[in-house]
Design a protein around this motif. Sequence first.
Motif, PDB file in Angstrom:
ATOM      1  N   LYS A  36     165.673   0.573 -21.200  1.00  0.00           N
ATOM      2  CA  LYS A  36     165.415   1.703 -20.319  1.00  0.00           C
ATOM      3  C   LYS A  36     166.463   2.781 -20.591  1.00  0.00           C
ATOM      4  O   LYS A  36     167.670   2.535 -20.483  1.00  0.00           O
ATOM      5  CB  LYS A  36     165.457   1.301 -18.848  1.00  0.00           C
ATOM      6  N   LEU A  37     166.011   3.971 -20.959  1.00  0.00           N
ATOM      7  CA  LEU A  37     166.884   5.112 -21.181  1.00  0.00           C
ATOM      8  C   LEU A  37     166.732   6.022 -19.975  1.00  0.00           C
ATOM      9  O   LEU A  37     165.659   6.573 -19.729  1.00  0.00           O
ATOM     10  CB  LEU A  37     166.509   5.822 -22.483  1.00  0.00           C
ATOM     11  N   LYS A  38     167.818   6.188 -19.204  1.00  0.00           N
ATOM     12  CA  LYS A  38     167.704   6.751 -17.857  1.00  0.00           C
ATOM     13  C   LYS A  38     168.041   8.237 -17.769  1.00  0.00           C
ATOM     14  O   LYS A  38     168.087   8.797 -16.672  1.00  0.00           O
ATOM     15  CB  LYS A  38     168.587   5.941 -16.905  1.00  0.00           C
ATOM     16  N   GLY A  39     168.245   8.902 -18.913  1.00  0.00           N
ATOM     17  CA  GLY A  39     168.495  10.338 -18.875  1.00  0.00           C
ATOM     18  C   GLY A  39     169.889  10.659 -18.365  1.00  0.00           C
ATOM     19  O   GLY A  39     170.736   9.784 -18.170  1.00  0.00           O
ATOM     20  N   GLY A  40     170.137  11.948 -18.135  1.00  0.00           N
ATOM     21  CA  GLY A  40     171.430  12.369 -17.608  1.00  0.00           C
ATOM     22  C   GLY A  40     172.566  12.221 -18.600  1.00  0.00           C
ATOM     23  O   GLY A  40     173.708  11.951 -18.200  1.00  0.00           O
ATOM     24  N   PHE A  41     172.285  12.403 -19.886  1.00  0.00           N
ATOM     25  CA  PHE A  41     173.314  12.248 -20.928  1.00  0.00           C
ATOM     26  C   PHE A  41     174.452  13.246 -20.716  1.00  0.00           C
ATOM     27  O   PHE A  41     174.231  14.453 -20.556  1.00  0.00           O
ATOM     28  CB  PHE A  41     172.687  12.458 -22.313  1.00  0.00           C
ATOM     29  N   LYS A  42     175.674  12.735 -20.691  1.00  0.00           N
ATOM     30  CA  LYS A  42     176.885  13.561 -20.645  1.00  0.00           C
ATOM     31  C   LYS A  42     177.857  13.009 -21.692  1.00  0.00           C
ATOM     32  O   LYS A  42     178.322  11.875 -21.554  1.00  0.00           O
ATOM     33  CB  LYS A  42     177.515  13.520 -19.256  1.00  0.00           C
ATOM     34  N   GLN A  43     178.113  13.798 -22.714  1.00  0.00           N
ATOM     35  CA  GLN A  43     178.912  13.293 -23.826  1.00  0.00           C
ATOM     36  C   GLN A  43     180.333  12.961 -23.377  1.00  0.00           C
ATOM     37  O   GLN A  43     181.023  13.780 -22.762  1.00  0.00           O
ATOM     38  CB  GLN A  43     178.940  14.300 -24.977  1.00  0.00           C
ATOM     39  N   ILE A  87     170.689  12.905 -34.316  1.00  0.00           N
ATOM     40  CA  ILE A  87     170.943  13.594 -33.046  1.00  0.00           C
ATOM     41  C   ILE A  87     172.300  14.303 -33.030  1.00  0.00           C
ATOM     42  O   ILE A  87     172.602  15.032 -32.079  1.00  0.00           O
ATOM     43  CB  ILE A  87     170.872  12.622 -31.850  1.00  0.00           C
ATOM     44  N   ALA A  88     173.123  14.118 -34.069  1.00  0.00           N
ATOM     45  CA  ALA A  88     174.512  14.581 -34.042  1.00  0.00           C
ATOM     46  C   ALA A  88     174.652  16.068 -33.735  1.00  0.00           C
ATOM     47  O   ALA A  88     175.459  16.479 -32.899  1.00  0.00           O
ATOM     48  CB  ALA A  88     175.191  14.248 -35.368  1.00  0.00           C
ATOM     49  N   SER A  89     173.863  16.893 -34.402  1.00  0.00           N
ATOM     50  CA  SER A  89     174.001  18.349 -34.232  1.00  0.00           C
ATOM     51  C   SER A  89     173.506  18.821 -32.874  1.00  0.00           C
ATOM     52  O   SER A  89     173.773  19.961 -32.468  1.00  0.00           O
ATOM     53  CB  SER A  89     173.250  19.087 -35.340  1.00  0.00           C
ATOM     54  N   SER A  90     172.774  17.973 -32.156  1.00  0.00           N
ATOM     55  CA  SER A  90     172.276  18.328 -30.825  1.00  0.00           C
ATOM     56  C   SER A  90     173.243  17.911 -29.724  1.00  0.00           C
ATOM     57  O   SER A  90     173.022  18.239 -28.554  1.00  0.00           O
ATOM     58  CB  SER A  90     170.906  17.667 -30.583  1.00  0.00           C
ATOM     59  N   LEU A  91     174.293  17.168 -30.076  1.00  0.00           N
ATOM     60  CA  LEU A  91     175.290  16.750 -29.089  1.00  0.00           C
ATOM     61  C   LEU A  91     176.219  17.918 -28.767  1.00  0.00           C
ATOM     62  O   LEU A  91     176.596  18.677 -29.670  1.00  0.00           O
ATOM     63  CB  LEU A  91     176.099  15.571 -29.629  1.00  0.00           C
ATOM     64  N   PRO A  92     176.625  18.095 -27.510  1.00  0.00           N
ATOM     65  CA  PRO A  92     177.476  19.222 -27.133  1.00  0.00           C
ATOM     66  C   PRO A  92     178.759  19.324 -27.949  1.00  0.00           C
ATOM     67  O   PRO A  92     179.248  20.428 -28.205  1.00  0.00           O
ATOM     68  CB  PRO A  92     177.780  18.934 -25.651  1.00  0.00           C
ATOM     69  N   GLU A  93     179.312  18.166 -28.363  1.00  0.00           N
ATOM     70  CA  GLU A  93     180.563  18.159 -29.127  1.00  0.00           C
ATOM     71  C   GLU A  93     180.368  17.693 -30.568  1.00  0.00           C
ATOM     72  O   GLU A  93     181.350  17.418 -31.269  1.00  0.00           O
ATOM     73  CB  GLU A  93     181.585  17.263 -28.429  1.00  0.00           C
ATOM     74  N   LYS A 100     178.214  20.535 -33.676  1.00  0.00           N
ATOM     75  CA  LYS A 100     177.058  21.054 -32.945  1.00  0.00           C
ATOM     76  C   LYS A 100     176.607  22.337 -33.633  1.00  0.00           C
ATOM     77  O   LYS A 100     177.414  23.221 -33.929  1.00  0.00           O
ATOM     78  CB  LYS A 100     177.413  21.354 -31.501  1.00  0.00           C
ATOM     79  N   GLN A 101     175.315  22.446 -33.910  1.00  0.00           N
ATOM     80  CA  GLN A 101     174.782  23.619 -34.603  1.00  0.00           C
ATOM     81  C   GLN A 101     173.278  23.669 -34.425  1.00  0.00           C
ATOM     82  O   GLN A 101     172.645  22.672 -34.069  1.00  0.00           O
ATOM     83  CB  GLN A 101     175.155  23.593 -36.090  1.00  0.00           C
ATOM     84  N   ASP A 102     172.704  24.827 -34.689  1.00  0.00           N
ATOM     85  CA  ASP A 102     171.264  25.022 -34.532  1.00  0.00           C
ATOM     86  C   ASP A 102     170.526  24.745 -35.829  1.00  0.00           C
ATOM     87  O   ASP A 102     171.051  24.970 -36.930  1.00  0.00           O
ATOM     88  CB  ASP A 102     170.974  26.457 -34.084  1.00  0.00           C
ATOM     89  N   PHE A 103     169.296  24.265 -35.699  1.00  0.00           N
ATOM     90  CA  PHE A 103     168.433  24.072 -36.854  1.00  0.00           C
ATOM     91  C   PHE A 103     167.955  25.430 -37.378  1.00  0.00           C
ATOM     92  O   PHE A 103     167.747  26.369 -36.604  1.00  0.00           O
ATOM     93  CB  PHE A 103     167.219  23.214 -36.494  1.00  0.00           C
ATOM     94  N   ALA A 104     167.791  25.508 -38.678  1.00  0.00           N
ATOM     95  CA  ALA A 104     167.251  26.724 -39.298  1.00  0.00           C
ATOM     96  C   ALA A 104     165.725  26.674 -39.259  1.00  0.00           C
ATOM     97  O   ALA A 104     165.114  25.606 -39.167  1.00  0.00           O
ATOM     98  CB  ALA A 104     167.728  26.836 -40.738  1.00  0.00           C
ATOM     99  N   THR A 105     165.103  27.834 -39.344  1.00  0.00           N
ATOM    100  CA  THR A 105     163.649  27.900 -39.446  1.00  0.00           C
ATOM    101  C   THR A 105     163.250  27.520 -40.865  1.00  0.00           C
ATOM    102  O   THR A 105     163.610  28.197 -41.826  1.00  0.00           O
ATOM    103  CB  THR A 105     163.146  29.308 -39.119  1.00  0.00           C
ATOM    104  N   THR A 106     162.549  26.406 -40.987  1.00  0.00           N
ATOM    105  CA  THR A 106     162.233  25.910 -42.332  1.00  0.00           C
ATOM    106  C   THR A 106     161.058  24.936 -42.266  1.00  0.00           C
ATOM    107  O   THR A 106     160.589  24.570 -41.187  1.00  0.00           O
ATOM    108  CB  THR A 106     163.459  25.197 -42.945  1.00  0.00           C
ATOM    109  N   THR A 107     160.598  24.539 -43.438  1.00  0.00           N
ATOM    110  CA  THR A 107     159.536  23.529 -43.560  1.00  0.00           C
ATOM    111  C   THR A 107     160.066  22.336 -44.347  1.00  0.00           C
ATOM    112  O   THR A 107     160.679  22.501 -45.400  1.00  0.00           O
ATOM    113  CB  THR A 107     158.310  24.108 -44.277  1.00  0.00           C
ATOM    114  N   LEU A 108     159.846  21.153 -43.824  1.00  0.00           N
ATOM    115  CA  LEU A 108     160.170  19.924 -44.538  1.00  0.00           C
ATOM    116  C   LEU A 108     158.884  19.340 -45.105  1.00  0.00           C
ATOM    117  O   LEU A 108     157.967  19.007 -44.351  1.00  0.00           O
ATOM    118  CB  LEU A 108     160.830  18.908 -43.600  1.00  0.00           C
TER     119      LEU A 108
END
Length: 433
Positions: free
Chosen positions: A147-154, A176-182, A223-231
């Motif tokens: 069960k993954l209960k949400g409320g993630f706080k790094q 998920i690394a680049s989506s983590l706040p730190e 932490k960084q944003d994804f570029a607009t691209t096609t895989l």
Amino acid sequence: MMQNIILKRNNKLVNGTVNLTGSKSECNRALIIEALSRGAVRVENVSDAADAVLLAGILRKNQEILAGDASPDNSEIENCKSDIVDIGPAGTAMRFLTAYYAIQQDEVILTGSKRMKERPIGILVDALRVLGGNIDYEENDGYPPIKLKGGFKQQTNQISIKGNISSQYITALLLIASSLPEGLELHIEGDLTSRPYVEMTLAMLETAGIKHNWEGNVISIAKQDFATTTLSVEPDWSAASYWYAIAALADEAELFLTGLTPYSLQGDSVITEIMANFGITSQFKDGGVHLKKENKPIARREFDLKECPDLAQTVIVVCAALSHEASFTGLETLKIKETDRILALQTELGKMGVKLIEKDEVYTLDCSEKFIPDNIFINTYHDHRMAMAFAPLALVLPKMEFENGPVVDKSYPAFWTDLEKQGFEVEEVEVKG
């Protein structure tokens, strides 16, 4: 009722063209990247492998929920939101979705097939908990369902994980690394098993605009944003390996596998080098790879498959068919796959008198009592690779029957159809389950 496959081959001359599906390994990574990018990344050539189709559907529903596009009367979407996501036997989906849902806000239970509930997830869950994930076990500690209960706080951006476990745990964290706040600083302890799969993950993230730094045993992603691209997903080299095996067991073989290139991200492209030991040449031209069988003695006696464990069954079965008493290392992760693949290989090879003997993590073939049965029944253990790795034996055995033929849908749905197109006799039979 269950559907078995009876397989025969009247001659040992193979010639034809095969169009392979997209890589399941690449596709599943690309789908998670696409979901995390929130519209920046688009995936082309999505694999028709059952695992990829399932993962794509789950992520699509989740994105519809997040966007507020879910129809109130759409029970599938509501079930996805409200509690339970059943991934069946899809191991990659279980690992990747565990990390994905750990950083989402909604509560969800991830579950799967009976075998999936026997496959460990504890190492990944422990790492995610250290990072800040809120995860509980629903039945047995260390195993799905979870069960993954949400409320993630790094809580930290540094974690350590053993390198000799499934690379899917490491990939799940890197995705998920680049989506983590730190961001994330991942320390790998000891030797890294299946390194090419980690390199594939990082290369695909790089294409999607996510930079990394890999020094020694530490991989860092800010932490960084994804570029607009096609895989764009490549054809599947794992699927190609079965055609290499067929070529190796044929008297004469000329095959063309479309879409494959020598510059693949997939670690299983090393099959070109492995099968060169069995007289199979690979020439890349005309938008694919041409295979040709050249009769030559087999000199290589030792195969280290640590970086390509999904090829293990294929290579071992080819060696057994040719009575080539080689030894194999790097097979440690095979015991926690869709089945215990070591035990499955030992059991099924034993039906033709071949032994696979283990001593200190070295596995050696003993073909001294090998014989050719008039017919043989192959149990697949709900493992797609058991069916496909043993199928090339139809070139040396008069008649084979495979339990649960549709098991190949997991990664290569057209497998039996493609065999039939290339001159194999394929008969579907209904049996009581």
